[in-house]
Design an enzyme around this catalytic site. Structure first.
Site, short mmCIF file in Angstrom:
data_model
loop_
_atom_site.label_atom_id
_atom_site.label_comp_id
_atom_site.label_asym_id
_atom_site.label_seq_id
_atom_site.Cartn_x
_atom_site.Cartn_y
_atom_site.Cartn_z
N ASP A 129 28.05 36.65 18.41
CA ASP A 129 29.02 35.94 19.26
C ASP A 129 29.22 36.66 20.59
OD1 ASP A 129 31.33 33.94 19.35
OD2 ASP A 129 32.44 35.82 19.64
N GLU B 64 24.51 34.49 21.31
CA GLU B 64 25.20 33.45 22.07
C GLU B 64 25.41 33.93 23.49
OE1 GLU B 64 29.26 31.04 22.83
OE2 GLU B 64 29.16 33.19 22.53
C1 AAO Z 1 42.10 31.58 21.57
C2 AAO Z 1 42.94 30.75 22.54
C3 AAO Z 1 43.09 31.50 23.84
C4 AAO Z 1 43.74 32.85 23.58
C5 AAO Z 1 42.87 33.62 22.60
C6 AAO Z 1 43.44 34.97 22.22
O1 AAO Z 1 42.28 29.50 22.76
O2 AAO Z 1 43.93 30.72 24.71
O3 AAO Z 1 43.84 33.57 24.78
O4 AAO Z 1 42.72 32.85 21.40
O5 AAO Z 1 44.69 34.83 21.67
C7 AAO Z 1 37.05 30.78 20.19
C8 AAO Z 1 37.80 29.70 20.96
C9 AAO Z 1 38.83 30.29 21.89
C10 AAO Z 1 39.76 31.21 21.14
C11 AAO Z 1 38.88 32.31 20.56
C12 AAO Z 1 39.67 33.35 19.77
O6 AAO Z 1 36.86 28.94 21.69
O7 AAO Z 1 39.59 29.21 22.46
O8 AAO Z 1 40.76 31.74 22.02
O9 AAO Z 1 37.94 31.72 19.63
O10 AAO Z 1 40.37 32.75 18.75
C13 AAO Z 1 32.97 31.84 27.01
C14 AAO Z 1 32.16 32.91 26.33
C15 AAO Z 1 31.53 32.43 25.03
C16 AAO Z 1 32.57 31.75 24.13
C17 AAO Z 1 33.15 30.60 24.94
C18 AAO Z 1 34.15 29.78 24.14
O11 AAO Z 1 31.15 33.37 27.22
O12 AAO Z 1 31.02 33.58 24.37
O13 AAO Z 1 33.80 31.15 26.10
N1 AAO Z 1 32.01 31.32 22.85
C19 AAO Z 1 32.19 32.16 21.64
C20 AAO Z 1 32.48 31.32 20.40
C21 AAO Z 1 33.86 30.75 20.48
C22 AAO Z 1 34.89 31.88 20.45
C23 AAO Z 1 34.45 33.08 21.17
C24 AAO Z 1 33.21 33.20 21.74
C25 AAO Z 1 35.34 34.25 21.12
O14 AAO Z 1 31.48 30.36 20.25
O15 AAO Z 1 34.11 29.84 19.43
O16 AAO Z 1 36.13 31.43 21.06
O17 AAO Z 1 35.00 34.96 19.93
C26 AAO Z 1 31.80 29.36 31.49
C27 AAO Z 1 31.05 30.63 31.15
C28 AAO Z 1 30.93 30.84 29.68
C29 AAO Z 1 32.29 30.77 29.04
C30 AAO Z 1 32.95 29.43 29.38
C31 AAO Z 1 34.35 29.38 28.79
O18 AAO Z 1 31.03 28.21 31.13
O19 AAO Z 1 29.76 30.53 31.70
O20 AAO Z 1 30.36 32.10 29.43
O21 AAO Z 1 32.13 30.87 27.63
O22 AAO Z 1 33.04 29.31 30.80
O23 AAO Z 1 34.79 28.10 28.81
C32 AAO Z 1 30.35 24.60 33.12
C33 AAO Z 1 29.62 25.86 33.54
C34 AAO Z 1 29.61 26.86 32.40
C35 AAO Z 1 31.01 27.18 32.12
C36 AAO Z 1 31.61 25.89 31.64
C37 AAO Z 1 33.02 26.02 31.19
O24 AAO Z 1 29.66 23.93 32.08
O25 AAO Z 1 28.32 25.54 33.90
O26 AAO Z 1 28.89 28.02 32.72
O27 AAO Z 1 31.59 24.93 32.68
O28 AAO Z 1 33.85 26.31 32.28
#
Ligand code: AAO
Length: 512
Positions: A212, A248
């Site tokens: 992850d 990932e």
């Molecule tokens: C939760 C709450 C938060 C709180 C946190 C701590 O939602 O508000 O602050 O707890 O209390 C999952 C959930 C999260 C959750 C977290 C922990 O999705 O909502 O937070 O568990 O419980 C990034 C990372 C990527 C990650 C992704 C979701 O790089 O690694 O965010 N995925 C993994 C898992 C996922 C998990 C985690 C990681 C954490 O698959 O399930 O989170 O363990 C851009 C960046 C990406 C970035 C996204 C975020 O993407 O490039 O790297 O991903 O933003 O949204 C266009 C762009 C694209 C961009 C995208 C989105 O498409 O081209 O690049 O827009 O803006």
């Protein structure tokens, strides 16, 4: 001597790219949020008999338990310790699952969350899946143990302590991802604790890892951890076999951190794949199925032998992560099946099939405010079992896309065509396409608004074949449509644009 070195190398040197699946079992299915007991049963009763290669499971370690308002799925991405008790079950149940799946030749890959622990506002107490005490504010995790010395705070220079700008590599890797407490992976102690956790999983028979949040870890730190990994359990694997690794990393272009920086460590998720395929199948932005002719590296994707591909994943099927509105999911079943069938027929990448649960979607200003909703569960928060209906689909809110006939049969198609090259491509310049895989399989898709009627060269031996989209071969007959390939390898494809599934696929195993 050389033979021994060569043998060791064959099982070791490139092993991180190799899924270690049994021969003729090519696809991974992500059984998102399933209980270990259900995964074990599914390996025996469905996945092995239908030739699935492996299962990606939800994170198996102890995680936070949140009632806000009620147990979100994403609590599993907030580790509290590396004890193996989670919402999916106990360590005992985990061991039983890995053993039973391996015994029927289905591999288990664990989703491992090693970049961070729980969120900074996770509070203190024992609201965790094994009831282990922790204090997020003090960065105290006695279940590992980690203390505040083991986190990156000193290295992060943003005002909030969180990642604020994805164009700043140091921030992305040294600050907190959405406030999750960021582990100091440069420390030998932390590396050792993580390696111990992963080695525990390997000892139990796990064959690989979905790692992850790799964008948020320095590749050098990850290499130092992976270098401490042991080999796979010799009860099921040859001595010296290293785990399969897929990382990932969301790289849609436009950020300084690139997928290629992680290639030497293992495969990497290709997020462009689902985002682009969704756009093409939906025919958005002037895209046409005909443009899929050079799908893969020709679309500026990473090399096929480094790519882990999927139509949707657990984040972007609910509007999170990356890909946006173009991502196809089970909520759009007709187009979803077209996209998944294309993926499974096409040679590019290591394929992963999503298997989901339903939730009550509620859109407010275009955003699903219920994107947090956890797996089907009872009032006390325990996850409901996967039940089976007489027609073999799943009940209790589980979608089981992998059991949809069209998807299951295309996973078998991929097994049957193996490494055969893509051949006999045809398209009408619009949204009707067809292609074969050597002399072993052929698929035609009509995604236009008018009917398709074409005689096409399939490359297949003459005979009568069962269409594996509308049915399959059972005994000496087809349960769905059948197609005749003539002595020259030609067959007539007639696909109505209003067909329930606007495609036809045949392969040599289901020849009458
Ligand atoms: C939760 C709450 C938060 C709180 C946190 C701590 O939602 O508000 O602050 O707890 O209390 C999952 C959930 C999260 C959750 C977290 C922990 O999705 O909502 O937070 O568990 O419980 C990034 C990372 C990527 C990650 C992704 C979701 O790089 O690694 O965010 N995925 C993994 C898992 C996922 C998990 C985690 C990681 C954490 O698959 O399930 O989170 O363990 C851009 C960046 C990406 C970035 C996204 C975020 O993407 O490039 O790297 O991903 O933003 O949204 C266009 C762009 C694209 C961009 C995208 C989105 O498409 O081209 O690049 O827009 O803006």
């Amino acid at each position: 001597m050389w033979a021994a070195v060569l043998l060791a190398c064959l099982s070791g040197c490139w092993a991180q790219y190799d899924p270690h699946t049994e021969p003729k079992r090519t696809s991974i299915v992500h059984l998102f949020e399933w209980r270990w007991a259900d995964v074990a049963a599914e390996c025996e009763r469905y996945l092995a008999p239908h030739g699935f290669g492996a299962v990606q499971i939800s994170p198996p370690n102890e995680h936070i338990v949140l009632n806000q308002p009620w147990r979100p799925w994403w609590e599993r991405y907030q580790p509290i310790s590396y004890k193996l008790c989670s919402r999916s079950g106990t360590e005992e149940e985990f061991r039983d699952m890995v053993t039973r799946c391996n015994n029927v030749g289905v591999r288990i890959y664990a989703d491992v969350v090693i970049n961070h622990m729980c969120g900074a506002s996770g509070g203190s107490g024992n609201h965790s899946s094994c009831g282990t005490y922790f204090n997020a504010g003090a960065e105290d995790f006695p279940g590992v143990p980690y203390s505040s010395w083991d986190f990156n705070d000193g290295k992060c220079h943003t005002a909030s302590g969180n990642i604020e700008n994805y164009n700043d590599v140091n921030q992305v890797r040294d600050c907190r991802l959405v406030s999750l407490l960021d582990l100091a992976l440069q420390k030998e102690y932390v590396r050792g604790k993580i390696a111990e956790y992963l080695n525990h999983l390997l000892a139990l028979g796990v064959a690989g890892f979905r790692v992850d949040a790799c964008k948020h870890m320095w590749p050098g730190d990850m290499a130092a951890i992976f270098s401490q990994l042991t080999t796979l359990n010799t009860r099921w694997f040859s001595p010296g076999t290293k785990p399969f690794i897929y990382q990932e990393v969301i790289d849609l272009g436009g950020e300084p951190i690139k997928s290629s920086q992680y290639f030497r460590l293992g495969r990497v998720t290709e997020f462009k794949y689902g985002a682009k395929l969704g756009t093409v199948v939906r025919r958005w932005n002037g895209e046409k199925m005909a443009y899929l002719r050079n799908w893969g590296e020709g679309w500026a994707f990473m090399p096929s032998d480094r790519a882990l591909v999927f139509v949707d994943n657990h984040d972007n099927q609910r509007g999170q992560g990356a890909g946006g509105a173009s991502i196809l999911t089970f909520w759009d079943p007709r187009l979803y099946k077209v996209a998944v069938a294309f993926m499974l027929a096409h040679p590019y990448g290591q394929t992963r099939i999503m298997s989901s649960y339903r939730w009550d979607r509620k859109f407010v200003n275009g955003k699903d405010v219920n994107d947090w909703v956890g797996p089907p569960s009872y009032p006390d928060g325990t996850t409901k079992p996967v039940t089976l209906r007489p027609d073999t689909t799943c009940g209790n809110g589980w979608v089981c896309e992998h059991r949809w006939r069209q998807i299951r049969n295309m996973a078998i198609f991929r097994n049957v065509v193996g490494e055969e090259p893509l051949m006999n491509w045809w398209d009408n310049g619009r949204n009707q396409i067809a292609f074969g895989r050597g002399a072993r399989g052929f698929i035609a898709i009509n995604n236009d608004d008018w009917n398709m009627a074409m005689t096409l060269q399939t490359g297949l031996p003459p005979g009568t074949y069962c269409d594996v989209i509308s049915g399959q071969k059972e005994g000496d007959h087809c349960t769905g449509l059948q197609l005749t390939v003539n002595a020259c390898g030609n067959a007539v494809f007639q696909i109505s644009s209003s067909a329930q599934d606007p495609m036809v696929a045949i392969h040599v195993r289901d020849k009458l």
